[in-house]
Design a protein around this motif. Structure first.
Motif, PDB file in Angstrom:
ATOM      1  N   GLN A 129     -22.843  11.581 -29.624  1.00  0.00           N
ATOM      2  CA  GLN A 129     -23.757  10.489 -29.939  1.00  0.00           C
ATOM      3  C   GLN A 129     -23.239   9.157 -29.399  1.00  0.00           C
ATOM      4  N   VAL A 130     -21.936   8.931 -29.496  1.00  0.00           N
ATOM      5  CA  VAL A 130     -21.336   7.713 -28.939  1.00  0.00           C
ATOM      6  C   VAL A 130     -21.474   7.706 -27.419  1.00  0.00           C
ATOM      7  N   MET A 131     -21.267   8.855 -26.779  1.00  0.00           N
ATOM      8  CA  MET A 131     -21.423   8.948 -25.320  1.00  0.00           C
ATOM      9  C   MET A 131     -22.866   8.628 -24.920  1.00  0.00           C
ATOM     10  N   ILE A 132     -23.825   9.174 -25.639  1.00  0.00           N
ATOM     11  CA  ILE A 132     -25.244   8.930 -25.334  1.00  0.00           C
ATOM     12  C   ILE A 132     -25.569   7.443 -25.445  1.00  0.00           C
ATOM     13  N   ALA A 133     -25.113   6.810 -26.508  1.00  0.00           N
ATOM     14  CA  ALA A 133     -25.382   5.380 -26.700  1.00  0.00           C
ATOM     15  C   ALA A 133     -24.716   4.550 -25.599  1.00  0.00           C
ATOM     16  N   THR A 134     -23.485   4.875 -25.267  1.00  0.00           N
ATOM     17  CA  THR A 134     -22.760   4.131 -24.235  1.00  0.00           C
ATOM     18  C   THR A 134     -23.394   4.337 -22.865  1.00  0.00           C
ATOM     19  N   PHE A 135     -23.743   5.573 -22.528  1.00  0.00           N
ATOM     20  CA  PHE A 135     -24.339   5.855 -21.218  1.00  0.00           C
ATOM     21  C   PHE A 135     -25.734   5.249 -21.094  1.00  0.00           C
ATOM     22  N   GLY A 136     -26.403   4.991 -22.217  1.00  0.00           N
ATOM     23  CA  GLY A 136     -27.687   4.310 -22.183  1.00  0.00           C
ATOM     24  C   GLY A 136     -27.542   2.859 -21.745  1.00  0.00           C
ATOM     25  N   ASP A 137     -26.374   2.278 -22.007  1.00  0.00           N
ATOM     26  CA  ASP A 137     -26.085   0.905 -21.571  1.00  0.00           C
ATOM     27  C   ASP A 137     -25.394   0.869 -20.215  1.00  0.00           C
ATOM     28  N   PHE A 138     -24.528   1.848 -19.959  1.00  0.00           N
ATOM     29  CA  PHE A 138     -23.740   1.906 -18.731  1.00  0.00           C
ATOM     30  C   PHE A 138     -23.822   3.308 -18.139  1.00  0.00           C
ATOM     31  N   PRO A 139     -24.868   3.635 -17.380  1.00  0.00           N
ATOM     32  CA  PRO A 139     -24.979   4.987 -16.807  1.00  0.00           C
ATOM     33  C   PRO A 139     -23.756   5.326 -15.951  1.00  0.00           C
ATOM     34  N   PRO A 140     -23.224   6.545 -16.110  1.00  0.00           N
ATOM     35  CA  PRO A 140     -21.980   6.895 -15.428  1.00  0.00           C
ATOM     36  C   PRO A 140     -22.152   7.527 -14.042  1.00  0.00           C
ATOM     37  N   VAL A 141     -23.358   7.973 -13.684  1.00  0.00           N
ATOM     38  CA  VAL A 141     -23.576   8.630 -12.390  1.00  0.00           C
ATOM     39  C   VAL A 141     -24.906   8.181 -11.805  1.00  0.00           C
ATOM     40  N   CYS A 142     -25.022   8.332 -10.491  1.00  0.00           N
ATOM     41  CA  CYS A 142     -26.301   8.090  -9.823  1.00  0.00           C
ATOM     42  C   CYS A 142     -26.380   8.978  -8.587  1.00  0.00           C
ATOM     43  N   MET A 143     -27.571   9.203  -8.138  1.00  0.00           N
ATOM     44  CA  MET A 143     -27.830  10.037  -6.964  1.00  0.00           C
ATOM     45  C   MET A 143     -27.804   9.151  -5.728  1.00  0.00           C
ATOM     46  N   GLN A 144     -27.239   9.638  -4.656  1.00  0.00           N
ATOM     47  CA  GLN A 144     -27.120   8.862  -3.438  1.00  0.00           C
ATOM     48  C   GLN A 144     -28.022   9.446  -2.355  1.00  0.00           C
ATOM     49  N   LEU A 145     -28.892   8.610  -1.757  1.00  0.00           N
ATOM     50  CA  LEU A 145     -29.770   9.061  -0.676  1.00  0.00           C
ATOM     51  C   LEU A 145     -28.996   9.328   0.603  1.00  0.00           C
ATOM     52  N   HIS A 146     -28.189   8.371   0.987  1.00  0.00           N
ATOM     53  CA  HIS A 146     -27.409   8.470   2.220  1.00  0.00           C
ATOM     54  C   HIS A 146     -25.955   8.204   1.879  1.00  0.00           C
ATOM     55  N   PRO A 147     -25.027   8.862   2.559  1.00  0.00           N
ATOM     56  CA  PRO A 147     -23.614   8.599   2.296  1.00  0.00           C
ATOM     57  C   PRO A 147     -23.324   7.107   2.478  1.00  0.00           C
ATOM     58  N   GLU A 148     -22.540   6.581   1.581  1.00  0.00           N
ATOM     59  CA  GLU A 148     -22.196   5.166   1.626  1.00  0.00           C
ATOM     60  C   GLU A 148     -20.689   5.040   1.754  1.00  0.00           C
ATOM     61  N   PRO A 149     -20.204   4.216   2.691  1.00  0.00           N
ATOM     62  CA  PRO A 149     -18.770   4.133   2.910  1.00  0.00           C
ATOM     63  C   PRO A 149     -17.997   3.645   1.687  1.00  0.00           C
ATOM     64  N   GLU A 150     -18.548   2.719   0.933  1.00  0.00           N
ATOM     65  CA  GLU A 150     -17.851   2.192  -0.228  1.00  0.00           C
ATOM     66  C   GLU A 150     -18.701   2.382  -1.478  1.00  0.00           C
ATOM     67  N   GLN A 151     -18.092   2.959  -2.509  1.00  0.00           N
ATOM     68  CA  GLN A 151     -18.822   3.158  -3.754  1.00  0.00           C
ATOM     69  C   GLN A 151     -18.827   1.902  -4.611  1.00  0.00           C
ATOM     70  N   SER A 152     -17.937   0.951  -4.311  1.00  0.00           N
ATOM     71  CA  SER A 152     -17.861  -0.230  -5.156  1.00  0.00           C
ATOM     72  C   SER A 152     -19.174  -1.010  -5.157  1.00  0.00           C
ATOM     73  N   SER A 153     -19.862  -1.086  -4.013  1.00  0.00           N
ATOM     74  CA  SER A 153     -21.115  -1.836  -3.991  1.00  0.00           C
ATOM     75  C   SER A 153     -22.182  -1.135  -4.828  1.00  0.00           C
ATOM     76  N   CYS A 154     -22.077   0.207  -4.963  1.00  0.00           N
ATOM     77  CA  CYS A 154     -23.011   0.955  -5.806  1.00  0.00           C
ATOM     78  C   CYS A 154     -22.919   0.467  -7.238  1.00  0.00           C
ATOM     79  N   GLY A 155     -21.716   0.355  -7.761  1.00  0.00           N
ATOM     80  CA  GLY A 155     -21.531  -0.086  -9.128  1.00  0.00           C
ATOM     81  C   GLY A 155     -22.011  -1.513  -9.332  1.00  0.00           C
ATOM     82  N   GLN A 156     -21.785  -2.359  -8.345  1.00  0.00           N
ATOM     83  CA  GLN A 156     -22.223  -3.738  -8.457  1.00  0.00           C
ATOM     84  C   GLN A 156     -23.736  -3.831  -8.386  1.00  0.00           C
ATOM     85  N   GLN A 157     -24.362  -3.018  -7.545  1.00  0.00           N
ATOM     86  CA  GLN A 157     -25.798  -3.078  -7.364  1.00  0.00           C
ATOM     87  C   GLN A 157     -26.550  -2.419  -8.504  1.00  0.00           C
TER      88      GLN A 157
END
Length: 192
Positions: A129-157
């Motif tokens: 339940q704590v994981m569900i609540a936290t992930f609702g505010d801060f999702p931990p994964v996302c799907m990528q359309l095209h390979p991206e050289p740096e993942q850091s911009s993903c988190g910022q965007q």
């Protein structure tokens, strides 16, 4: 597949508190039907391996009023419930981990709830339940359309406004704009 407490108890080695652990897993499975218990090899950071009970599958998370299934794996050590489970988000092919406050780059979940584990107040259901609540505010994964050289911009965007679209197969995608203006896709599936 249906699991009952006695079947789970038989899966556990005798080094576990079998009755207690089987009961907790059985309670989890009544609330989270997309999780599956199994004995698997866990590889520790030092390279040693051990057969541990795991709960793998997805948990339902609501993000921006949309339902997503986040793939997770909880590893239950023999010392449970004295020690907290080891928890990971387990991205499927094409997913990337959104490293953040509670998620390491390797997908390990580092919630304060786990760090402050108390056997008299903490259990598997409340952890999920704590994981569900936290992930609702801060999702931990996302799907990528095209390979991206740096993942850091993903988190910022990720925290920018996102457009939610539905594909023909009714799976949900969140399209995010990257620095170069190309779409970045987030998807949560029920299959891991």
């Amino acid at each position: 597949m249906s699991y009952r407490g006695d079947r789970i108890k038989r899966m556990l080695p005798k080094t576990y508190l079998r009755k207690h652990v089987a009961h907790e897993i059985n309670v989890v499975l009544t609330h989270f039907t997309d999780l599956v218990p199994m004995m698997k090899k866990y590889v520790y950071n030092n390279g040693t391996t051990k057969d541990l009970m795991s709960l793998s599958g997805t948990i339902p998370v609501i993000f921006k009023d949309m339902n997503y299934n986040i793939p997770v794996c909880l590893w239950i050590e023999e010392s449970y419930p004295q020690t907290a489970p080891i928890c990971y988000v387990t991205p499927i092919h094409g997913m990337v981990i959104l490293r953040g406050k509670y998620i390491s780059s390797g997908g390990e979940v580092t919630l304060p709830y786990l760090e402050e584990w108390n056997t008299s107040q903490c259990d598997l259901v409340s952890l999920l339940q704590v994981m569900i609540a936290t992930f609702g505010d801060f999702p931990p994964v996302c799907m990528q359309l095209h390979p991206e050289p740096e993942q850091s911009s993903c988190g910022q965007q990720f925290h920018r406004q996102a457009e939610v679209l539905s594909n023909m197969d009714e799976s949900l995608y969140v399209y995010l704009a990257r620095d170069d203006g190309q779409p970045f896709q987030q998807e949560y599936e029920t299959n891991c």
